[in-house]
Design a protein around this motif. Sequence first.
Motif, PDB file in Angstrom:
ATOM      1  N   LEU A 300      11.958  -2.418 112.698  1.00 15.24           N
ATOM      2  CA  LEU A 300      12.432  -1.856 113.960  1.00 15.24           C
ATOM      3  C   LEU A 300      11.592  -2.364 115.137  1.00 15.24           C
ATOM      4  N   LEU A 301      10.280  -2.443 114.924  1.00 19.11           N
ATOM      5  CA  LEU A 301       9.415  -2.962 115.980  1.00 19.11           C
ATOM      6  C   LEU A 301       9.742  -4.419 116.300  1.00 19.11           C
ATOM      7  N   ALA A 302      10.091  -5.179 115.275  1.00 16.18           N
ATOM      8  CA  ALA A 302      10.419  -6.588 115.481  1.00 16.18           C
ATOM      9  C   ALA A 302      11.691  -6.773 116.296  1.00 16.18           C
ATOM     10  N   ARG A 303      12.530  -5.734 116.325  1.00 18.66           N
ATOM     11  CA  ARG A 303      13.758  -5.808 117.120  1.00 18.66           C
ATOM     12  C   ARG A 303      13.491  -5.638 118.610  1.00 18.66           C
ATOM     13  N   GLY A 304      12.233  -5.326 118.943  1.00 15.50           N
ATOM     14  CA  GLY A 304      11.877  -5.200 120.342  1.00 15.50           C
ATOM     15  C   GLY A 304      12.194  -3.860 120.937  1.00 15.50           C
ATOM     16  N   SER A 328      17.511   6.635 112.171  1.00 15.25           N
ATOM     17  CA  SER A 328      18.700   7.320 112.677  1.00 15.25           C
ATOM     18  C   SER A 328      18.692   7.387 114.197  1.00 15.25           C
ATOM     19  N   LEU A 329      17.489   7.543 114.782  1.00 15.44           N
ATOM     20  CA  LEU A 329      17.382   7.624 116.237  1.00 15.44           C
ATOM     21  C   LEU A 329      17.739   6.301 116.909  1.00 15.44           C
ATOM     22  N   ARG A 330      17.698   5.201 116.146  1.00 14.07           N
ATOM     23  CA  ARG A 330      18.038   3.888 116.704  1.00 14.07           C
ATOM     24  C   ARG A 330      19.541   3.613 116.674  1.00 14.07           C
ATOM     25  N   LEU A 331      20.292   4.472 115.994  1.00 13.86           N
ATOM     26  CA  LEU A 331      21.734   4.272 115.874  1.00 13.86           C
ATOM     27  C   LEU A 331      22.482   5.110 116.893  1.00 13.86           C
ATOM     28  N   GLY A 332      23.718   4.672 117.162  1.00  6.86           N
ATOM     29  CA  GLY A 332      24.587   5.470 117.992  1.00  6.86           C
ATOM     30  C   GLY A 332      25.100   6.676 117.236  1.00  6.86           C
ATOM     31  N   PRO A 333      25.657   7.667 117.947  1.00  2.03           N
ATOM     32  CA  PRO A 333      26.099   8.903 117.285  1.00  2.03           C
ATOM     33  C   PRO A 333      27.187   8.676 116.242  1.00  2.03           C
ATOM     34  N   GLU A 334      28.073   7.700 116.451  1.00  2.81           N
ATOM     35  CA  GLU A 334      29.129   7.436 115.468  1.00  2.81           C
ATOM     36  C   GLU A 334      28.537   6.978 114.142  1.00  2.81           C
ATOM     37  N   ALA A 335      27.589   6.034 114.208  1.00  5.19           N
ATOM     38  CA  ALA A 335      26.989   5.499 112.984  1.00  5.19           C
ATOM     39  C   ALA A 335      26.164   6.557 112.265  1.00  5.19           C
ATOM     40  N   VAL A 336      25.423   7.361 113.029  1.00  7.53           N
ATOM     41  CA  VAL A 336      24.618   8.409 112.409  1.00  7.53           C
ATOM     42  C   VAL A 336      25.523   9.415 111.707  1.00  7.53           C
ATOM     43  N   ARG A 337      26.588   9.805 112.372  1.00  8.67           N
ATOM     44  CA  ARG A 337      27.519  10.768 111.766  1.00  8.67           C
ATOM     45  C   ARG A 337      28.120  10.204 110.486  1.00  8.67           C
ATOM     46  N   SER A 365      36.356   0.261 111.451  1.00 10.90           N
ATOM     47  CA  SER A 365      35.234   0.904 112.149  1.00 10.90           C
ATOM     48  C   SER A 365      34.129   1.270 111.173  1.00 10.90           C
ATOM     49  N   ALA A 366      34.520   1.753 109.997  1.00 10.65           N
ATOM     50  CA  ALA A 366      33.517   2.124 108.999  1.00 10.65           C
ATOM     51  C   ALA A 366      32.692   0.920 108.571  1.00 10.65           C
ATOM     52  N   ALA A 367      33.343  -0.217 108.359  1.00  5.73           N
ATOM     53  CA  ALA A 367      32.613  -1.422 107.952  1.00  5.73           C
ATOM     54  C   ALA A 367      31.601  -1.830 109.022  1.00  5.73           C
ATOM     55  N   ARG A 368      32.005  -1.751 110.292  1.00  2.00           N
ATOM     56  CA  ARG A 368      31.090  -2.105 111.382  1.00  2.00           C
ATOM     57  C   ARG A 368      29.901  -1.148 111.425  1.00  2.00           C
ATOM     58  N   LEU A 369      30.158   0.141 111.279  1.00  2.00           N
ATOM     59  CA  LEU A 369      29.081   1.127 111.336  1.00  2.00           C
ATOM     60  C   LEU A 369      28.144   1.012 110.142  1.00  2.00           C
ATOM     61  N   LEU A 370      28.689   0.667 108.983  1.00  2.00           N
ATOM     62  CA  LEU A 370      27.834   0.464 107.804  1.00  2.00           C
ATOM     63  C   LEU A 370      26.881  -0.705 108.018  1.00  2.00           C
ATOM     64  N   ASP A 371      27.375  -1.775 108.618  1.00  2.00           N
ATOM     65  CA  ASP A 371      26.503  -2.920 108.899  1.00  2.00           C
ATOM     66  C   ASP A 371      25.395  -2.540 109.871  1.00  2.00           C
ATOM     67  N   GLU A 372      25.705  -1.688 110.848  1.00  2.00           N
ATOM     68  CA  GLU A 372      24.669  -1.226 111.771  1.00  2.00           C
ATOM     69  C   GLU A 372      23.606  -0.422 111.020  1.00  2.00           C
ATOM     70  N   ALA A 373      24.030   0.390 110.065  1.00  2.00           N
ATOM     71  CA  ALA A 373      23.073   1.174 109.284  1.00  2.00           C
ATOM     72  C   ALA A 373      22.191   0.284 108.424  1.00  2.00           C
ATOM     73  N   ASP A 375      21.251  -2.715 109.270  1.00  2.00           N
ATOM     74  CA  ASP A 375      20.323  -3.375 110.191  1.00  2.00           C
ATOM     75  C   ASP A 375      19.079  -2.539 110.463  1.00  2.00           C
ATOM     76  N   VAL A 376      19.211  -1.198 110.471  1.00  2.00           N
ATOM     77  CA  VAL A 376      18.042  -0.359 110.754  1.00  2.00           C
ATOM     78  C   VAL A 376      17.392   0.180 109.486  1.00  2.00           C
ATOM     79  N   GLY A 377      17.925  -0.198 108.319  1.00  4.81           N
ATOM     80  CA  GLY A 377      17.274   0.161 107.059  1.00  4.81           C
ATOM     81  C   GLY A 377      17.724   1.456 106.425  1.00  4.81           C
ATOM     82  N   LEU A 378      18.812   2.067 106.917  1.00  6.43           N
ATOM     83  CA  LEU A 378      19.297   3.294 106.283  1.00  6.43           C
ATOM     84  C   LEU A 378      20.074   3.017 105.006  1.00  6.43           C
ATOM     85  N   LEU A 379      20.658   1.855 104.889  1.00  6.98           N
ATOM     86  CA  LEU A 379      21.463   1.482 103.726  1.00  6.98           C
ATOM     87  C   LEU A 379      20.968   0.171 103.154  1.00  6.98           C
TER      88      LEU A 379
END
Length: 710
Positions: A300-304, A328-337, A365-373, A375-379
């Motif tokens: 996360l730090l490397a992402r700036g 989770s705090l780095r994600l938007g509300p849709e992805a966190v939900r 939309s789900a596929a896009r949100l999963l990829d975001e998760a 990226d931040v290490g939740l999945l």
Amino acid sequence: MLEVVALSALTTFLLGVGSGAAGEIGKNLTLSAGALVRRTLGRETPLPAGAEDRRALAGQVHARLGRDPRRAGEWALLMESLPDEAAEPSQGFMPPAPWAFTNQQKVLKQLLREADRPWEGRPRVVLLSGPAGSGSTSVALRLGAEGRDRFPDGQYYVDLRDGSGESGPAPAGVLLRLLHEMDVDPERIPSTESGRERLYRKVTAGRKALVVIDHTTSLAQVRGLVPSTPDVLLVVVVSGPPLLLEAERVAVPPLTDRHAKQLVRKVAGPEHATRIEAQLPNVLDRCRGNAFALHAEARLLARGETEPLLGTSAWQDHPVRAAAHLASLRLGPEAVRLCRLTSLGGWPSISAGIAAAAADVDEGSAARLLDEAVDVGLLEPLPDLRYRFRPEIRRQLAETAASEYGVRECADAVDRVLDALLKRVLPASRAALPESWRTELPLEFQAGPGLLPDGIAVLTAEVPNVARAVVVAEEHQRATTALWLARALWPLQLKAGYWDEVLPALRDAARCAEESRADERLAGALHFQLAHCLGEMGRWAQADRAARAAVLYERAAGHLRGVASAVELQGLLSLNRWLYEEAYERFAEAESVYRRIQAGQEGAVDLPRAFALVERHQGRALRGMGRLAESRRCLENAVDFFAGRTGAPPEAYNRARALMDLAETLHDDGDDAAALATIAEAEALLDPSSAPHLRYLAGLRRRCEAGTVR
């Protein structure tokens, strides 16, 4: 010929066929061995249940062969037909060791010391343990990377985390996965736990190999893997408290602050070193030397991104959960939900379809949100566009979901996933076996979309989720959903041999059917599936109980075809245990039940085929009883039906199977010339996909050719 049939060789053979001999060849050899045991001893002798009983039987048979050279020759030829289980395994492969591995050299030295110590008859076993995220898996993978010269004959890695529940696979399932990792031909893998353990010891004998079993949850899972050979090192990896395993215990400690800083800097990269220095104290305080948490925060730090305010110290004693909260705090509300709602069912793997159902969004939309998760290490990404949560992260997300959204919304999310799985696997089951009444669909699914092109592939991908869904559906008081989910697995156990994988779902569903007083016909079908699965795995007593329950439920439902089919299964269970008289009685009973079905009743149009199948089974039982003339008549009738000579559509595969049985009977009756002609007819009907049957026929041909010489 007598010198070939040594007592040791005979014992080895009976141990092999008595322990769930692998594949179609093994099944046929087991039946042939039972018939030959009867002819040798002059009485029906049930298949022995344990290794000691099989050794005793070998002694009885061997004593008779000393007075009967011709029978000794038959045994020698039959024993030659047993395929060599201990084929050379592949060298396997270990997943790549983590690039940012930092300062666990002391732990590695302990592992290598166990690998290099004098053997002195003491198995080489290491129990590698540490808290979730401590890096125990990384240590095991690093051992594989640094120890290639020490283990030139193979490195095998099995991760138990993708099972259908928190406890992971059963011991037999662990052995199955390990043998698959060794690239052992599935047709050579026995169906029973004891047979698999015996094969595992055969293929590792005399080899220098490393075996890593990751995310172990119970002693039973690895007890049968303890090496009995000097140069195999077993590493058992546990997240959490160590098991009570007799092993060299190696704990993975937290990283010191100095090495934690090294890890963060290494992952973040030198270009970010100046910027992250100010944030390092907070990172070290949160992560407490936990390798996973440090790695996640470094990414996360490397992402700036600037460090957000955590707002709570709820996770201060749980570094992995703290990392999940921060991500989770780095994600938007849709992805966190979406992540929180998807985590609720404890699904072994996540697809875009499952996530879409949980969050009530479209799959794109789900596929896009999963990829975001990711990226931040939740999945964690898996093959075939699927994902999974680490257990600690899943628990943190699920707990947060309950407090954020309330019980009702969380329950609705799980219900939507259950509905989505039903809509996916029921049509897939029908597609895999479109003509079978056992893949009938509930009314609400009968007018659904067209059949899927590859039902087996769909069911294979979803079977861990279905097994989990059976439990979840029952918890949500959706017993009917649980039962239909388990019913959908029938093609996997019938066509693909997925007995270990479907057994947990079938057991839970059968129990649920009893406790919920479900529809008798549905309960009967599930107990039938359970009995079939247990029988294929050689768990005879349990299979008998389930088959009896299937008969009772089908009778209560007034479902004659179901009754006859369940009684027929009882006969097959008896046949496979060399109880030939009992098997014949059950087949005769099944035939009488079929004859009670009247024109216009359910199953009436299938009666000619049902009679042909039962007559084939009767012929097999009669062969075991030594009533060879009657056996020949039954099998010839079955051959005629499947050849289309009675007006029914021809079925090449079933005709070939009946011809194989007929050739066995002809050989037992001394008519080897006729048997050879029958073998040739069967071989001409089988395509290359029936390789196991063709291999068995080749062995039968050799036995018959030897008979013509005599």
